[in-house]
Design an enzyme around this catalytic site. Structure first.
Site, mmCIF file in Angstrom:
data_model
loop_
_atom_site.group_PDB
_atom_site.id
_atom_site.type_symbol
_atom_site.label_atom_id
_atom_site.label_comp_id
_atom_site.label_asym_id
_atom_site.label_seq_id
_atom_site.Cartn_x
_atom_site.Cartn_y
_atom_site.Cartn_z
ATOM 1 N N LYS A 25 0.840 -1.206 0.000
ATOM 2 C CA LYS A 25 0.000 0.000 0.000
ATOM 3 C C LYS A 25 0.876 1.258 0.000
ATOM 4 O O LYS A 25 2.085 1.188 0.161
ATOM 5 C CB LYS A 25 -0.931 0.000 1.218
ATOM 6 C CG LYS A 25 -1.744 -1.270 1.373
ATOM 7 C CD LYS A 25 -3.054 -1.249 0.587
ATOM 8 C CE LYS A 25 -3.516 -2.637 0.268
ATOM 9 N NZ LYS A 25 -4.800 -3.040 0.756
HETATM 10 C C1 LIG Z 1 -5.578 -4.088 1.002
HETATM 11 C C2 LIG Z 1 -7.035 -4.085 0.987
HETATM 12 C C3 LIG Z 1 -7.795 -4.438 2.123
HETATM 13 C C4 LIG Z 1 -7.198 -4.860 3.437
HETATM 14 O O1 LIG Z 1 -6.169 -5.706 3.344
HETATM 15 P P1 LIG Z 1 -5.310 -6.215 4.604
HETATM 16 O O2 LIG Z 1 -4.289 -7.048 3.926
HETATM 17 O O3 LIG Z 1 -6.227 -6.966 5.484
HETATM 18 O O4 LIG Z 1 -4.753 -5.035 5.305
HETATM 19 C C5 LIG Z 1 -9.162 -4.349 2.035
HETATM 20 N N1 LIG Z 1 -9.775 -3.947 0.919
HETATM 21 C C6 LIG Z 1 -9.085 -3.596 -0.188
HETATM 22 C C7 LIG Z 1 -9.844 -3.109 -1.377
HETATM 23 C C8 LIG Z 1 -7.700 -3.679 -0.199
HETATM 24 O O5 LIG Z 1 -7.018 -3.351 -1.303
#
Ligand SMILES: *Cc1c(COP(=O)(O)O)cnc(C)c1O
Length: 398
Positions: free
Chosen positions: A184
């Site tokens: 991210k």
């Molecule tokens: C990254 C993401 C999440 C959460 O991901 P985690 O790996 O649990 O932190 C949730 N929704 C979307 C659309 C994502 O891209």
């Protein structure tokens, strides 16, 4: 000569992150402390929300939000089939029913008209995803939710720093959830954050992430150390008022997050620069559709996803993906449709053809290497590889 590997993503960790993590390790306080509080304040401020509740992943944040809104069996929640699976799985986790609506082929977010058409008496919420960091239509979903008196939940896990008409991601729904997995925009290793102006939701999320402890214990400043390391239990530390979880973020992870948040502007700018390099390099390739950024929208670049023109098929996209991988260029087929994942098909009877726009897009999309340190030379290598690979696909199709 073999080309050096170009990874799909890579976290951007500097001396600042190392210093803050080291200082936290040496502080003796590794959970429930000042770093989490600081991180919550920084992310809440960024999204112009009053409260931030740090959790150990975006996925657990989404679950707590649905539980805080009392969403469960018998309730319907509208969301997109074109996303990372967690944005729909949270609905299953709490026993509610996902209702997918097809996407707008330009922005790749849900088509607002279809969202409104999907609302029934059982609809409790809309989970709006800022796909790949694009906040398009967030204001429209918020208006629809207000009109029908249902909650809008923003899954802004991919959109930290994005804005629509001057308003930041995280601020459009009743509540938003960010994620900080290493690919991210900013990372805590693993982590997430619930942001909201609603004190009731914030308090409930704080209680649920912390073993269902009573709300007052979760509201104030950092509790004294002996209270959290198992010394003399004070006040309400050993009182559990509801079934809760341990979804807390550690101080170490939060320290990483604080450092990353302090560098957020720099990080977002670097990502914009890399996106600009891609736009310049790939604009001349007539077989590729590049991301569309509508007026009034600032993307926060999570990934750089392109797709082959509509005449291409999934197998051709897959050959482009294997071709890139053979040259050590990182790529992924973001995202296969959620409703076509095996357990969704089995459980709900979803079939190909039900969400034709999302399916058609999903068959042709692929993510290119994207991180803060990607150079113009590397972008050019990716561009050259695509020119050659897609040229070959043209021949095989002719
Ligand atoms: C990254 C993401 C999440 C959460 O991901 P985690 O790996 O649990 O932190 C949730 N929704 C979307 C659309 C994502 O891209």
């Amino acid at each position: 000569m073999s080309v050096k590997e170009i990874p799909l993503s890579r976290p951007d960790i500097t001396d600042l992150e190392e210093q803050l993590v080291l200082r936290t390790l040496r502080s003796g306080r590794l959970s429930i402390g000042p770093m989490v509080e600081q991180f919550e304040k920084l992310v809440a401020a960024q999204s112009q929300c009053r409260y931030g509740v740090a959790v150990n992943s975006g996925t657990s944040g989404l679950q707590l939000v649905l539980q805080s809104l009392n969403i469960g069996p018998g309730d319907e929640v509208i969301t997109t089939p074109f996303s990372f699976i967690a944005s729909a799985n949270c609905i299953l986790t709490v026993g509610a029913t996902p209702v997918f609506v097809d996407i707008d082929p330009v922005t790749l977010n849900m088509d607002p008209a279809r969202v409104e058409a999907a609302i029934t008496r059982r609809t409790k919420a809309i989970i709006a995803v800022e796909t790949f960091g694009n906040p398009a239509h967030m204001d429209a979903y918020a208006q629809i939710a207000a009109r029908h008196e249902i909650a809008m939940i923003e899954d802004c896990c991919e959109a930290l720093g994005a804005t629509l008409k001057g308003r930041p991601a995280g601020h459009f729904g009743r509540v938003g959830v960010f994620g900080f997995y290493p690919n991210k925009q900013i990372t805590t290793g693993e982590g997430g954050m619930v942001v909201t102006d609603d004190s009731r939701i914030a308090e409930m999320c704080r209680s649920l992430r912390n073993q269902g402890r009573p709300l007052p214990a979760n509201l104030g400043a950092t509790p004294p150390l002996e209270q959290v390391v198992g010394g003399t239990p004070m006040g309400s530390w050993l009182r559990h008022e509801r079934l809760g979880y341990n979804f807390r973020l550690s101080e170490i992870n939060a320290a990483l997050g604080v450092a990353q948040m302090r560098r957020l502007d720099e990080i977002l700018q670097k990502r914009q620069d890399v996106a600009n390099l891609y736009f310049a390099r790939l604009a001349g390739n007539p077989h590729l559709i590049l991301p569309t950024v509508l007026p009034g929208t600032t993307m926060s670049w999570f990934v750089f996803v392109v797709r082959l023109a509509p005449s291409y098929r999934a197998e051709e996209r897959d050959r482009v993906i294997s071709g890139l991988r053979r040259q050590d260029i990182g790529t992924a087929d973001y995202f296969p449709c959620i409703h076509l994942q095996p357990f969704y098909q089995e459980r709900f009877g979803f079939r190909p053809g039900m969400f034709p726009i999302a399916e058609s897009v999903a068959q042709r999309t692929f993510a290119l290497p994207f991180h803060n340190h990607l150079t113009a030379a590397e972008v050019d290598i990716v561009g050259q590889a695509l020119d050659v690979l897609i040229g070959q696909e043209n021949l095989t199709r002719a």
